[in-house]
Design an enzyme around this catalytic site. Structure first.
Site, short mmCIF file in Angstrom:
data_model
loop_
_atom_site.label_atom_id
_atom_site.label_comp_id
_atom_site.label_asym_id
_atom_site.label_seq_id
_atom_site.Cartn_x
_atom_site.Cartn_y
_atom_site.Cartn_z
N ASN A 117 8.52 -2.99 18.93
CA ASN A 117 9.93 -3.19 18.54
C ASN A 117 10.91 -2.34 19.35
O ASN A 117 12.05 -2.74 19.56
CB ASN A 117 10.15 -3.02 17.02
CG ASN A 117 9.76 -1.66 16.52
OD1 ASN A 117 9.05 -0.92 17.19
ND2 ASN A 117 10.23 -1.32 15.33
N GLU A 141 4.36 7.81 12.73
CA GLU A 141 5.70 7.29 12.43
C GLU A 141 5.43 5.86 11.94
O GLU A 141 5.17 4.96 12.74
CB GLU A 141 6.48 7.42 13.74
CG GLU A 141 7.73 6.67 13.91
CD GLU A 141 8.67 6.84 12.80
OE1 GLU A 141 8.88 5.89 12.03
OE2 GLU A 141 9.18 7.92 12.70
N CYS A 174 11.81 -0.06 11.65
CA CYS A 174 11.20 0.58 10.47
C CYS A 174 12.25 1.25 9.60
O CYS A 174 11.96 1.62 8.47
CB CYS A 174 10.14 1.57 10.91
SG CYS A 174 10.75 2.72 12.14
N GLU A 219 10.05 13.30 15.28
CA GLU A 219 10.29 13.06 16.71
C GLU A 219 11.77 13.22 16.97
O GLU A 219 12.60 12.82 16.15
CB GLU A 219 9.83 11.64 17.09
CG GLU A 219 8.32 11.49 16.99
CD GLU A 219 7.82 10.17 17.54
OE1 GLU A 219 8.55 9.16 17.48
OE2 GLU A 219 6.68 10.14 18.04
#
Ligand code: ADP
Length: 478
Positions: free
Chosen positions: A149, A247, A281, A459
């Site tokens: 994505n 993640e 997400c 991150e």
């Protein structure tokens, strides 16, 4: 362009000679065929990264920063090309793709700066002739697994802090979007990336993953993707106690209180929900709207959604591209059909787009549902598509309870003008990232990541380099 893997500073074909097609989701055409490797290629890449670690981990922070700055400059200079490649394999509109490339490049710059700020500590000793020194050292070889994505920025968001910390890396991108990864590595090569410091393997995910998990030279796995694969990697990493950053999925609540600036909430929702066709997400998956404004909110939202221009990402003015593939489209449609069959009201969309320009692509109509309840699949599962499910609520307490009623804890959003409510709600939402009167969260300087089953680690930000560093303490007596 190049279509091979990048191992130990050389473009490499799969040993088997196998290649794999990359498909344009806007028209079903094959864009290119790329090398399709497996376990053996992963092993070679890991060995190369391990050899390179010996020298790379000893370079000065300035040297590493210099390389990262050059990489940043060249990625920005090549942004148009990288964006075009991304649109062709991933589908997102060209301008959005370019935005991702440039934002992704920002991580290279940010961690060029952060590499010079990896400080240790000197701790007060217990004896006069003792010194206690705490160093922060690179973890070693990192295996990075990335999703389709965000095919460019998810690579740089892992690679940049890893290289800045002094680690070396093997990247495995998603099979849907290998070209963006290859194109980035072409740029990294031009920037003077030393042999073996970053490697790119393509091919069979499970076999490559197995090598990452079982090869003792890999010290860390950094993964962005589905919760199911993340859990598998975490479980399998236990055998060698590898460090893991994850993640994973989200199921973001987006709460609009009765005192909110509704226009602003709608504006925010449009960006948040329909960026990348809802395939992110952190996009709103459950939109809680106070019952007193629910109908007006739905009407205003629908008029905006109906005016979205959907089409091939290369067409000027297109705001939403196709979904990544047919399975993605099927899942989105299943959620909508299930909700409607259980009493949700369908305001617009609700099916794949038909007509000449949509014929061979995976286009789903932007959809608004209201009256969504906890009996519906969409209430519990991440849809990953352009569907806005509206759920009415009556009290703040209820909104918080519903918002937290999920195993995920990645992103949440709420809109209110009341300061006391802002602090109350922010305190109680169990999410790693919270947008307040704001729907965009990805900033290089901010720590991105989730609580609960949405992941481990962060991150971006100052914190993003920590996951690539180990602590080594020296007890010196003299
Ligand atoms: P999605 O379902 O959205 O494609 P995945 O979690 O399957 O999400 O994919 C994210 C990344 O994980 C991709 O690069 C994919 O190839 C990789 N992947 C999938 N299965 C495995 C596995 N068993 N081992 C290692 N990597 C995997």
């Amino acid at each position: 362009m190049e279509t091979r893997m990048y191992i130990d500073g050389a473009w490499t074909e799969a040993k088997s000679g196998l290649r794999c097609a990359v498909t344009n989701p806007a028209n079903g055409e094959t864009v290119a065929e790329v090398a399709y490797g497996g376990r053996e290629e992963a092993r070679e890449a890991i060995a190369a990264a391990h050899r390179a670690f010996g020298t790379w981990s000893r370079t000065s922070a300035d040297e590493r920063a210099e390389l990262l700055r050059t990489m940043h400059r060249l990625v920005v200079e090549n942004a148009d090309r990288l964006a075009r490649i991304m649109t062709l394999e991933q589908g997102k509109p060209f301008e959005e793709a370019k935005g991702e490339v440039v934002w992704g490049a920002d991580f290279l710059q940010w961690y060029a700066e952060e590499s010079r700020r990896v400080y240790g500590e000197i701790v007060p000793p217990s004896k006069e002739t003792q010194r206690i020194l705490v160093h922060r050292v690179p973890v070693g070889v990192v295996a990075a697994i990335t999703p389709w994505n965000f095919p460019s920025s998810m690579i740089t968001r892992k690679l940049a802090p890893a290289l800045a910390a002094g680690c070396t890396v093997v990247v495995k991108p998603a099979p849907e979007t290998p070209l963006s990864a290859i194109a980035l590595f072409e740029v990294f090569e031009q920037a003077g990336l030393p042999k073996g410091v970053a490697n790119l393997v393509l091919g069979e995910a499970e076999a490559i993953g197995r090598e990452f998990l079982e090869n003792p030279l890999v010290q860390k796995i950094s993964f962005t993707g589905s919760t199911a694969v993340g859990k598998y990697l975490l479980e399998q990493s236990a055998k060698q106690v590898k460090k893991v950053s994850l993640e994973l999925g989200g199921h973001a609540p987006f709460i609009v209180f009765e005192d909110a600036d509704v226009d602003r909430a709608i504006e925010g929702l449009m960006i948040n929900k329909f960026q990348n066709g809802g395939q992110t997400c952190i996009c709103a998956n459950r939109i809680f709207v106070h019952e007193s404004i629910a109908d007006d909110f739905a009407r205003a939202l629908v008029s905006r959604v109906q005016s979205l221009k959907v089409g091939s990402g290369m067409e000027p003015g297109v705001q939403m591209g196709p979904l990544i593939h047919e399975q993605a489209l099927d899942k989105v449609h299943r959620h909508v059909v299930d909700a409607v069959s259980k009493g949700a009201r369908l305001w617009c969309g609700g099916d794949r787009l038909k007509g000449d320009s949509y014929q061979s692509g995976c286009f789903y109509a932007p959809t608004v549902l209201s009256g969504v309840t906890s009996e519906m699949q969409i209430f519990h599962e991440e849809t990953f598509g352009p569907v806005a499910p509206l759920i009415p609520f009556s009290t703040e307490e209820e909104a918080i309870r519903l918002a937290n009623d999920t195993p995920y804890g990645l992103a949440a959003y709420f809109y209110t003008r009341d300061l006391a409510r802002t602090m109350r709600v922010a305190d109680r939402l169990e999410y790693g990232m919270i947008g307040i009167n704001e729907s965009v969260l990805g900033y290089v300087q901010a720590p991105f990541g989730g609580m609960k089953q949405s992941g481990i680690g962060r991150e971006g930000g100052r914190q993003g380099i920590d996951d690539f560093l180990e602590i080594k303490y020296l007890n010196v007596n003299f």
